[in-house]
Design a protein around this motif. Structure first.
Motif, PDB file in Angstrom:
ATOM      1  N   GLU A 188      -5.468  13.264   4.109  1.00 48.44           N
ATOM      2  CA  GLU A 188      -4.535  12.469   3.319  1.00 48.44           C
ATOM      3  C   GLU A 188      -3.182  12.337   4.015  1.00 48.44           C
ATOM      4  OE1 GLU A 188      -4.980  10.669   0.235  1.00 48.44           O
ATOM      5  OE2 GLU A 188      -6.876  10.885   1.292  1.00 48.44           O
ATOM      6  N   ARG A 220      -3.404   9.621   6.590  1.00 52.55           N
ATOM      7  CA  ARG A 220      -3.328   8.302   5.954  1.00 52.55           C
ATOM      8  C   ARG A 220      -1.893   7.957   5.566  1.00 52.55           C
ATOM      9  NH1 ARG A 220      -2.922   6.526   0.905  1.00 52.55           N
ATOM     10  NH2 ARG A 220      -3.300   8.554  -0.060  1.00 52.55           N
ATOM     11  N   GLU A 248       0.457   5.080   7.237  1.00 51.02           N
ATOM     12  CA  GLU A 248       0.836   3.915   6.426  1.00 51.02           C
ATOM     13  C   GLU A 248       2.342   3.804   6.233  1.00 51.02           C
ATOM     14  OE1 GLU A 248      -1.227   4.302   2.751  1.00 51.02           O
ATOM     15  OE2 GLU A 248      -3.177   3.690   3.567  1.00 51.02           O
ATOM     16  N   ASP A 299      -5.988   5.832  12.703  1.00 49.08           N
ATOM     17  CA  ASP A 299      -4.827   6.299  11.946  1.00 49.08           C
ATOM     18  C   ASP A 299      -4.224   7.556  12.565  1.00 49.08           C
ATOM     19  OD1 ASP A 299      -4.981   4.233  10.166  1.00 49.08           O
ATOM     20  OD2 ASP A 299      -5.856   5.389   8.537  1.00 49.08           O
TER      21      ASP A 299
END
Length: 204
Positions: free
Chosen positions: A25, A28, A32, A110
């Motif tokens: 997480e 991510r 982002e 990512d």
């Protein structure tokens, strides 16, 4: 990857949360929105636990970033190092190393984006550790360039370090434009990059 790693977990309960889930997480969120923007509350909400409960799984947000970027670099060194160690012309091994880099990028986009562009938020010992890991990655390409000059498959240059850093710079920037779902495969993109990168160094 899912927007919530533990969406069904009641807030404040951590029985299903692991360091790996938190790392996924964090990758991510950092990818982002950027490392400086993300706080411990953002991470805790993403995995479904209270902010204070995160410290049962991670030492700090910065240590989490170090884990992400160090393992992110090792994703590449682990596959490129065996190619460097092979016998054969250095220019061919350089091309295969570039292909291997793009294959890894295709499945770690990512994390690689965080690794190559947000490592500079590390400080003190954490930064020193990352610099050492990154140096190992750079040395693989430095060795290929040096061996290519020595075996005559790459053109000699008075600035081999510049050549090495140029290769690494192009590969690092691929996180901004490469798409694993694009029309060209990772190998095809790798070959195209290799064609451009070796154009000024190639002797054949």
């Amino acid at each position: 990857m899912g927007r919530k790693a533990a969406a069904s977990q009641p807030k404040g309960q951590s029985t299903s949360v692991t360091p790996d889930i938190i790392k996924v997480e964090a990758i991510r969120l950092f990818s982002e929105r950027g490392y400086p923007v993300i706080g411990m509350r953002d991470l805790s909400e993403a995995v479904g636990i209270l902010p204070g409960s995160l410290y049962a799984h991670i030492a700090s947000k910065e240590k989490l970033l170090l884990d992400i970027v160090a393992s992110g670099v090792r994703n590449f060194t682990d596959v490129i190092a065996p190619i460097v160690e092979r016998d054969g012309p250095a220019d061919e091994r350089l091309r295969e190393a570039i292909r291997a880099h793009m294959r890894v990028l295709a499945v770690t986009l990512d994390q690689t984006r965080v690794t190559f562009h947000q490592w500079h938020y590390l400080t003190n010992d954490n930064l020193d550790q990352m610099v050492a890991v990154r140096r190992d990655y750079e040395m693989l390409f430095k060795r290929l360039v040096a061996e290519g000059i020595e075996d005559g498959t790459l053109l000699g240059t008075s600035r081999p370090t510049v050549a090495t850093l140029s290769i690494i710079g192009v590969l690092g920037s691929a996180t901004e434009w490469f798409s694993p779902t694009g029309s060209a495969s990772a190998d095809e993109i790798g070959d195209a990059i290799a064609d451009v990168l070796t154009l000024g160094l190639g002797t054949r």
